[in-house]
Motif scaffolding. Sequence first.
Motif, PDB file in Angstrom:
ATOM      1  N   LEU A 246      -6.762 -21.395  -5.735  1.00  0.00           N
ATOM      2  CA  LEU A 246      -6.028 -20.162  -5.456  1.00  0.00           C
ATOM      3  C   LEU A 246      -6.199 -19.758  -4.000  1.00  0.00           C
ATOM      4  N   LEU A 247      -5.096 -19.443  -3.344  1.00  0.00           N
ATOM      5  CA  LEU A 247      -5.135 -18.981  -1.955  1.00  0.00           C
ATOM      6  C   LEU A 247      -4.549 -17.573  -1.885  1.00  0.00           C
ATOM      7  N   ILE A 248      -5.163 -16.735  -1.056  1.00  0.00           N
ATOM      8  CA  ILE A 248      -4.601 -15.407  -0.796  1.00  0.00           C
ATOM      9  C   ILE A 248      -4.087 -15.445   0.640  1.00  0.00           C
ATOM     10  N   LEU A 249      -2.799 -15.290   0.842  1.00  0.00           N
ATOM     11  CA  LEU A 249      -2.201 -15.442   2.170  1.00  0.00           C
ATOM     12  C   LEU A 249      -1.287 -14.259   2.487  1.00  0.00           C
ATOM     13  N   SER A 250      -1.117 -14.010   3.797  1.00  0.00           N
ATOM     14  CA  SER A 250      -0.118 -13.018   4.228  1.00  0.00           C
ATOM     15  C   SER A 250       0.962 -13.753   4.988  1.00  0.00           C
ATOM     16  N   TRP A 251       2.185 -13.337   4.850  1.00  0.00           N
ATOM     17  CA  TRP A 251       3.276 -13.925   5.599  1.00  0.00           C
ATOM     18  C   TRP A 251       4.352 -12.865   5.798  1.00  0.00           C
ATOM     19  N   SER A 252       5.128 -13.032   6.859  1.00  0.00           N
ATOM     20  CA  SER A 252       6.245 -12.103   7.038  1.00  0.00           C
ATOM     21  C   SER A 252       7.564 -12.796   6.726  1.00  0.00           C
ATOM     22  N   ASP A 253       7.573 -14.142   6.844  1.00  0.00           N
ATOM     23  CA  ASP A 253       8.779 -14.879   6.430  1.00  0.00           C
ATOM     24  C   ASP A 253       8.362 -16.255   5.920  1.00  0.00           C
ATOM     25  N   GLU A 254       9.332 -17.029   5.458  1.00  0.00           N
ATOM     26  CA  GLU A 254       8.999 -18.280   4.779  1.00  0.00           C
ATOM     27  C   GLU A 254       8.486 -19.358   5.728  1.00  0.00           C
ATOM     28  N   GLN A 273       2.597 -22.501  -7.013  1.00  0.00           N
ATOM     29  CA  GLN A 273       3.106 -21.306  -7.698  1.00  0.00           C
ATOM     30  C   GLN A 273       2.841 -20.107  -6.796  1.00  0.00           C
ATOM     31  N   ILE A 274       3.904 -19.418  -6.413  1.00  0.00           N
ATOM     32  CA  ILE A 274       3.744 -18.283  -5.496  1.00  0.00           C
ATOM     33  C   ILE A 274       3.874 -16.973  -6.264  1.00  0.00           C
ATOM     34  N   LEU A 275       2.892 -16.100  -6.072  1.00  0.00           N
ATOM     35  CA  LEU A 275       2.941 -14.768  -6.684  1.00  0.00           C
ATOM     36  C   LEU A 275       3.086 -13.746  -5.558  1.00  0.00           C
ATOM     37  N   ALA A 276       4.283 -13.177  -5.447  1.00  0.00           N
ATOM     38  CA  ALA A 276       4.584 -12.285  -4.320  1.00  0.00           C
ATOM     39  C   ALA A 276       4.861 -10.883  -4.842  1.00  0.00           C
ATOM     40  N   HIS A 277       4.626  -9.889  -3.972  1.00  0.00           N
ATOM     41  CA  HIS A 277       4.930  -8.508  -4.371  1.00  0.00           C
ATOM     42  C   HIS A 277       5.622  -7.745  -3.266  1.00  0.00           C
ATOM     43  N   ASN A 278       5.753  -8.384  -2.079  1.00  0.00           N
ATOM     44  CA  ASN A 278       6.330  -7.636  -0.958  1.00  0.00           C
ATOM     45  C   ASN A 278       7.346  -8.501  -0.208  1.00  0.00           C
ATOM     46  N   HIS A 279       6.853  -9.589   0.426  1.00  0.00           N
ATOM     47  CA  HIS A 279       7.768 -10.508   1.102  1.00  0.00           C
ATOM     48  C   HIS A 279       8.092 -11.651   0.148  1.00  0.00           C
ATOM     49  N   VAL A 320      -1.241 -16.303  -3.746  1.00  0.00           N
ATOM     50  CA  VAL A 320      -0.998 -14.888  -4.018  1.00  0.00           C
ATOM     51  C   VAL A 320      -0.844 -14.160  -2.697  1.00  0.00           C
ATOM     52  N   GLU A 321       0.199 -13.366  -2.589  1.00  0.00           N
ATOM     53  CA  GLU A 321       0.403 -12.574  -1.372  1.00  0.00           C
ATOM     54  C   GLU A 321      -0.705 -11.529  -1.262  1.00  0.00           C
ATOM     55  N   ALA A 322      -1.314 -11.436  -0.069  1.00  0.00           N
ATOM     56  CA  ALA A 322      -2.451 -10.534   0.138  1.00  0.00           C
ATOM     57  C   ALA A 322      -2.090  -9.101  -0.266  1.00  0.00           C
ATOM     58  N   LEU A 323      -3.102  -8.393  -0.790  1.00  0.00           N
ATOM     59  CA  LEU A 323      -2.868  -7.061  -1.355  1.00  0.00           C
ATOM     60  C   LEU A 323      -3.108  -5.976  -0.308  1.00  0.00           C
ATOM     61  N   PRO A 324      -2.538  -4.795  -0.524  1.00  0.00           N
ATOM     62  CA  PRO A 324      -2.838  -3.667   0.359  1.00  0.00           C
ATOM     63  C   PRO A 324      -4.339  -3.364   0.338  1.00  0.00           C
ATOM     64  N   ASN A 325      -4.846  -2.853   1.462  1.00  0.00           N
ATOM     65  CA  ASN A 325      -6.275  -2.564   1.567  1.00  0.00           C
ATOM     66  C   ASN A 325      -6.537  -1.074   1.325  1.00  0.00           C
ATOM     67  N   THR A 326      -6.186  -0.611   0.127  1.00  0.00           N
ATOM     68  CA  THR A 326      -6.418   0.798  -0.220  1.00  0.00           C
ATOM     69  C   THR A 326      -7.142   0.847  -1.570  1.00  0.00           C
ATOM     70  N   PRO A 327      -7.881   1.968  -1.839  1.00  0.00           N
ATOM     71  CA  PRO A 327      -8.806   1.989  -2.979  1.00  0.00           C
ATOM     72  C   PRO A 327      -8.195   1.588  -4.318  1.00  0.00           C
ATOM     73  N   GLU A 328      -6.952   1.935  -4.585  1.00  0.00           N
ATOM     74  CA  GLU A 328      -6.420   1.627  -5.923  1.00  0.00           C
ATOM     75  C   GLU A 328      -6.258   0.128  -6.141  1.00  0.00           C
ATOM     76  N   TRP A 329      -6.320  -0.656  -5.037  1.00  0.00           N
ATOM     77  CA  TRP A 329      -6.179  -2.114  -5.154  1.00  0.00           C
ATOM     78  C   TRP A 329      -7.522  -2.844  -5.134  1.00  0.00           C
ATOM     79  N   TYR A 330      -8.644  -2.133  -4.885  1.00  0.00           N
ATOM     80  CA  TYR A 330      -9.923  -2.839  -4.661  1.00  0.00           C
ATOM     81  C   TYR A 330     -10.365  -3.663  -5.865  1.00  0.00           C
ATOM     82  N   GLY A 331     -10.202  -3.125  -7.068  1.00  0.00           N
ATOM     83  CA  GLY A 331     -10.621  -3.876  -8.262  1.00  0.00           C
ATOM     84  C   GLY A 331      -9.854  -5.179  -8.381  1.00  0.00           C
TER      85      GLY A 331
END
Length: 343
Positions: A246-254, A273-279, A320-331
């Motif tokens: 499993l890799l956690i990555l950030s990207w702005s385009d393909e 298998q890509i799991l995205a939530h933003n880009h 997996v697209e990297a998650l926001p760095n705010t408390p509701e996402w920490y878990g």
Amino acid sequence: MSARIVCIHTPVLFDAAVEEAVDQLRRGEVVAVPTETVYGLAANALDPRAVARIFRVKGRPAHNPVIVHVASHAMVLECAAEWPPLAESLARAFWPGPLTLVLPRRPSVPDIVTAGGNTVAIRWPQHPFMQAIILRCGFPLAAPSANLSNRLSPTTAQHVARQLGDRIPLIVDGGDCNVGIESTVVDVTGRVPCVLRPGMISSVALFAASGMDSIPAESVGATGNSSGLHRSPGMLAKHYSPRARLLILSWSDETELEQQLLKHGVRLDHNIQILAHNHIPMSGRFAHVNVIPHDAEAFARGLYGELHRCDDAGADWIVVEALPNTPEWYGISDRLTRAAARE
Ligand code: TXA
Ligand code: MG
């Protein structure tokens, strides 16, 4: 042995499943049960031989203590030697629910439950089936997540059946778990709450409920980063793992996503298998793109199901697209980081 799978979606089925589960639990058996977080593998917490079965079925190391599930305050006081004001505040705010409190232990709690330590982890779950069987049994239930040790937690009865179906007599099918990741574990033996395992009750909510305006520095681990988490014996870096890398990555385009993949040694003809939530990659360059909502609660609810599905689809890599760095996402970040760890 092949587990019977029983459903609970009508009152008659629910009552029959309660009878059957309670009967097994009274005989010292282990039963897989739905909770609002993940499925649990339950046994009588006060019977060391029943709890030993949980460890055998999971292949769990003896140094990792298990959570005791209760359904009344009287039951809490049978297990905990003290009930500090901090515990009272957090229990009032979040019980029944996805919160586990670590408290001083009573001698009546078997050593195998606490891994010989002087504290016990207690949760009052919200799920109606859990509440019904605990009340009918009249004893608390030890229940770790119903997966083989170090593997991904189950959020459906089918996930349980695939890992443990030939090792246990009964799986109670309550459908998809509502929360989707394991409970927030908080040590309340000190002056301030100390988060041992972040979950969907965020540090902000915990400290608000404790009557504190800010997170005290001594409350290590509370911000969701890994410092301080080692006080919980089960919190090793590698945990909760799918079979695929499993890799956690950030990207702005393909193009950037492709570059990142190549940098990590991923060949583009692998099953990725890509799991995205933003880009969201939409050009068709990637064959397997799935979207999880950009909303922490919905993401948590869907995450393990997606990881199980990727494994079943023969994934070499889960990205997996990297998650926001705010408390509701920490878990959620905590689980993903562990799923990505190799050691
Ligand atoms: O949501 C959950 O908590 C699920 C459901 C089934 O309730 N259970 C669960 O159990 O996730 P398990 O065994 O997979 O994780 C329990 C965690 C481990 O990290 C363990 O080390 C920690 O709780 N724990 C248990 N007893 C403890 C104690 N006395 N002190 C510190 N940590 C403890
Ligand atoms: Mg677990």
